[in-house]
Design a protein around this motif. Structure first.
Motif, PDB file in Angstrom:
ATOM      1  N   VAL A   2       3.559  41.583   5.777  1.00 58.71           N
ATOM      2  CA  VAL A   2       3.832  40.341   5.080  1.00 58.71           C
ATOM      3  C   VAL A   2       3.807  40.619   3.574  1.00 58.71           C
ATOM      4  O   VAL A   2       2.893  41.271   3.080  1.00 58.71           O
ATOM      5  N   ARG A   3       4.807  40.146   2.880  1.00 58.19           N
ATOM      6  CA  ARG A   3       4.874  40.335   1.429  1.00 58.19           C
ATOM      7  C   ARG A   3       4.422  39.046   0.742  1.00 58.19           C
ATOM      8  O   ARG A   3       4.965  37.977   0.984  1.00 58.19           O
ATOM      9  N   VAL A   4       3.410  39.182  -0.123  1.00 59.49           N
ATOM     10  CA  VAL A   4       2.876  38.050  -0.870  1.00 59.49           C
ATOM     11  C   VAL A   4       3.318  38.195  -2.324  1.00 59.49           C
ATOM     12  O   VAL A   4       3.053  39.217  -2.960  1.00 59.49           O
ATOM     13  N   PHE A   5       3.994  37.177  -2.828  1.00 56.22           N
ATOM     14  CA  PHE A   5       4.422  37.158  -4.225  1.00 56.22           C
ATOM     15  C   PHE A   5       3.308  36.510  -5.046  1.00 56.22           C
ATOM     16  O   PHE A   5       2.885  35.391  -4.755  1.00 56.22           O
ATOM     17  N   ILE A   6       2.822  37.236  -6.024  1.00 54.49           N
ATOM     18  CA  ILE A   6       1.670  36.803  -6.817  1.00 54.49           C
ATOM     19  C   ILE A   6       2.152  36.045  -8.056  1.00 54.49           C
ATOM     20  O   ILE A   6       2.966  36.569  -8.826  1.00 54.49           O
ATOM     21  N   PRO A   7       1.622  34.823  -8.282  1.00 53.16           N
ATOM     22  CA  PRO A   7       2.005  34.097  -9.497  1.00 53.16           C
ATOM     23  C   PRO A   7       1.564  34.852 -10.750  1.00 53.16           C
ATOM     24  O   PRO A   7       0.552  35.559 -10.744  1.00 53.16           O
ATOM     25  N   THR A  54      -3.690  22.368  -6.654  1.00 48.07           N
ATOM     26  CA  THR A  54      -2.718  22.736  -7.684  1.00 48.07           C
ATOM     27  C   THR A  54      -1.657  23.712  -7.183  1.00 48.07           C
ATOM     28  O   THR A  54      -0.792  24.117  -7.954  1.00 48.07           O
ATOM     29  N   LEU A  55      -1.727  24.090  -5.895  1.00 51.11           N
ATOM     30  CA  LEU A  55      -0.768  25.049  -5.336  1.00 51.11           C
ATOM     31  C   LEU A  55      -0.006  24.480  -4.155  1.00 51.11           C
ATOM     32  O   LEU A  55      -0.538  23.697  -3.372  1.00 51.11           O
ATOM     33  N   GLN A  56       1.222  24.921  -4.037  1.00 48.60           N
ATOM     34  CA  GLN A  56       2.024  24.758  -2.836  1.00 48.60           C
ATOM     35  C   GLN A  56       2.335  26.168  -2.353  1.00 48.60           C
ATOM     36  O   GLN A  56       2.251  27.124  -3.126  1.00 48.60           O
ATOM     37  N   VAL A  57       2.698  26.288  -1.090  1.00 51.94           N
ATOM     38  CA  VAL A  57       3.026  27.595  -0.541  1.00 51.94           C
ATOM     39  C   VAL A  57       4.371  27.513   0.161  1.00 51.94           C
ATOM     40  O   VAL A  57       4.624  26.577   0.922  1.00 51.94           O
ATOM     41  N   ALA A  58       5.211  28.485  -0.108  1.00 50.36           N
ATOM     42  CA  ALA A  58       6.463  28.632   0.617  1.00 50.36           C
ATOM     43  C   ALA A  58       6.343  29.883   1.479  1.00 50.36           C
ATOM     44  O   ALA A  58       6.037  30.959   0.975  1.00 50.36           O
ATOM     45  N   ILE A  59       6.539  29.688   2.773  1.00 50.65           N
ATOM     46  CA  ILE A  59       6.564  30.806   3.712  1.00 50.65           C
ATOM     47  C   ILE A  59       7.966  30.852   4.293  1.00 50.65           C
ATOM     48  O   ILE A  59       8.384  29.914   4.996  1.00 50.65           O
ATOM     49  N   ASP A  60       8.691  31.900   3.978  1.00 56.36           N
ATOM     50  CA  ASP A  60      10.059  32.046   4.495  1.00 56.36           C
ATOM     51  C   ASP A  60      10.877  30.768   4.336  1.00 56.36           C
ATOM     52  O   ASP A  60      11.424  30.235   5.292  1.00 56.36           O
ATOM     53  N   ASP A  61      10.948  30.227   3.146  1.00 54.99           N
ATOM     54  CA  ASP A  61      11.755  29.047   2.826  1.00 54.99           C
ATOM     55  C   ASP A  61      11.201  27.730   3.372  1.00 54.99           C
ATOM     56  O   ASP A  61      11.883  26.717   3.341  1.00 54.99           O
ATOM     57  N   LYS A  72       5.469  35.745  10.416  1.00 56.16           N
ATOM     58  CA  LYS A  72       6.130  36.819  11.149  1.00 56.16           C
ATOM     59  C   LYS A  72       5.781  38.134  10.449  1.00 56.16           C
ATOM     60  O   LYS A  72       5.356  38.121   9.285  1.00 56.16           O
ATOM     61  N   PRO A  73       5.968  39.242  11.113  1.00 53.72           N
ATOM     62  CA  PRO A  73       5.627  40.524  10.468  1.00 53.72           C
ATOM     63  C   PRO A  73       6.362  40.781   9.155  1.00 53.72           C
ATOM     64  O   PRO A  73       5.855  41.490   8.294  1.00 53.72           O
ATOM     65  N   ASP A  74       7.535  40.176   8.975  1.00 53.49           N
ATOM     66  CA  ASP A  74       8.298  40.400   7.742  1.00 53.49           C
ATOM     67  C   ASP A  74       8.353  39.143   6.867  1.00 53.49           C
ATOM     68  O   ASP A  74       9.233  39.015   6.011  1.00 53.49           O
ATOM     69  N   SER A  75       7.406  38.238   7.039  1.00 50.21           N
ATOM     70  CA  SER A  75       7.379  37.004   6.253  1.00 50.21           C
ATOM     71  C   SER A  75       7.159  37.273   4.777  1.00 50.21           C
ATOM     72  O   SER A  75       6.600  38.299   4.393  1.00 50.21           O
ATOM     73  N   GLU A  76       7.602  36.317   3.960  1.00 54.69           N
ATOM     74  CA  GLU A  76       7.331  36.320   2.522  1.00 54.69           C
ATOM     75  C   GLU A  76       6.567  35.054   2.190  1.00 54.69           C
ATOM     76  O   GLU A  76       6.926  33.963   2.637  1.00 54.69           O
ATOM     77  N   ILE A  77       5.506  35.202   1.388  1.00 50.95           N
ATOM     78  CA  ILE A  77       4.681  34.079   0.953  1.00 50.95           C
ATOM     79  C   ILE A  77       4.805  33.961  -0.557  1.00 50.95           C
ATOM     80  O   ILE A  77       4.625  34.944  -1.281  1.00 50.95           O
ATOM     81  N   HIS A  78       5.096  32.748  -1.008  1.00 52.96           N
ATOM     82  CA  HIS A  78       5.162  32.463  -2.439  1.00 52.96           C
ATOM     83  C   HIS A  78       4.162  31.363  -2.758  1.00 52.96           C
ATOM     84  O   HIS A  78       4.229  30.280  -2.155  1.00 52.96           O
ATOM     85  N   PHE A  79       3.239  31.616  -3.651  1.00 53.94           N
ATOM     86  CA  PHE A  79       2.306  30.596  -4.151  1.00 53.94           C
ATOM     87  C   PHE A  79       2.949  29.964  -5.380  1.00 53.94           C
ATOM     88  O   PHE A  79       3.279  30.659  -6.340  1.00 53.94           O
ATOM     89  N   LEU A  80       3.125  28.652  -5.326  1.00 52.45           N
ATOM     90  CA  LEU A  80       3.835  27.933  -6.387  1.00 52.45           C
ATOM     91  C   LEU A  80       2.952  26.823  -6.945  1.00 52.45           C
ATOM     92  O   LEU A  80       2.218  26.186  -6.196  1.00 52.45           O
ATOM     93  N   PRO A  81       3.048  26.571  -8.243  1.00 51.16           N
ATOM     94  CA  PRO A  81       2.271  25.458  -8.794  1.00 51.16           C
ATOM     95  C   PRO A  81       2.796  24.145  -8.224  1.00 51.16           C
ATOM     96  O   PRO A  81       4.001  23.942  -8.111  1.00 51.16           O
ATOM     97  N   ALA A  82       1.879  23.268  -7.828  1.00 48.97           N
ATOM     98  CA  ALA A  82       2.256  21.948  -7.334  1.00 48.97           C
ATOM     99  C   ALA A  82       2.800  21.142  -8.496  1.00 48.97           C
ATOM    100  O   ALA A  82       2.244  21.168  -9.597  1.00 48.97           O
ATOM    101  N   ILE A  83       3.868  20.444  -8.252  1.00 45.83           N
ATOM    102  CA  ILE A  83       4.496  19.653  -9.309  1.00 45.83           C
ATOM    103  C   ILE A  83       4.276  18.185  -8.984  1.00 45.83           C
ATOM    104  O   ILE A  83       4.564  17.726  -7.894  1.00 45.83           O
ATOM    105  N   GLY A  84       3.702  17.488  -9.939  1.00 42.46           N
ATOM    106  CA  GLY A  84       3.468  16.057  -9.767  1.00 42.46           C
ATOM    107  C   GLY A  84       4.215  15.298 -10.841  1.00 42.46           C
ATOM    108  O   GLY A  84       4.667  15.851 -11.832  1.00 42.46           O
ATOM    109  N   GLY A  85       4.370  14.066 -10.614  1.00 42.29           N
ATOM    110  CA  GLY A  85       5.062  13.262 -11.604  1.00 42.29           C
ATOM    111  C   GLY A  85       4.772  11.796 -11.376  1.00 42.29           C
ATOM    112  O   GLY A  85       4.127  11.416 -10.434  1.00 42.29           O
ATOM    113  N   GLY A  86       5.297  11.033 -12.232  1.00 43.66           N
ATOM    114  CA  GLY A  86       5.076   9.614 -12.069  1.00 43.66           C
ATOM    115  C   GLY A  86       6.096   8.813 -12.797  1.00 43.66           C
ATOM    116  O   GLY A  86       7.006   9.227 -13.374  1.00 43.66           O
TER     117      GLY A  86
END
Length: 86
Positions: A2-7, A54-61, A72-86
C-alpha cells in the motif's frame, strides 16, 4: 504494498519522503504501520481511535473516514486537509 502519500506538513516525520509503502489490509493497519516507521505520526493523524477532524482520506479515489476501510495490496492512501465552509 500500500502506498501512503504523506502531506507536506508531516514530511518532517518521514525524512521528507512524500510517499511511504506499508503492508496493510485496512486504514487502521496502515496508520499502525506508519507509526512503526515514523513514531509520532499517529498522533498527527488520529484523535483516539478515529481520524482527526482536520483530515479526510482518499483510498483509491474513494473518500472515507472509516478506520476499518479495506485496502487492496496496491491501494493508494492520500491524507487531505478537511475543507469546511459556510
Amino acid at each position: 504494498m500500500v502506498r501512503v502519500f504523506i502531506p507536506t506538513s508531516l514530511r518532517q516525520m518521514t525524512d521528507d519522503q512524500s510517499t511511504v509503502d506499508v503492508v496493510a489490509t485496512t486504514l487502521r493497519e496502515a496508520i499502525d504501520a506508519l507509526e512503526v516507521l515514523c513514531p509520532g505520526i499517529r498522533q498527527q493523524l488520529c484523535e483516539g481511535d478515529a481520524l482527526t477532524p482536520t483530515l479526510q482520506v482518499a483510498i483509491d479515489d474513494t473518500m472515507t473516514r472509516r478506520m476499518a476501510a479495506p485496502l487492496k495490496p496496491d491501494s493508494e492512501i492520500h491524507f487531505l486537509p478537511a475543507i469546511g465552509g459556510g
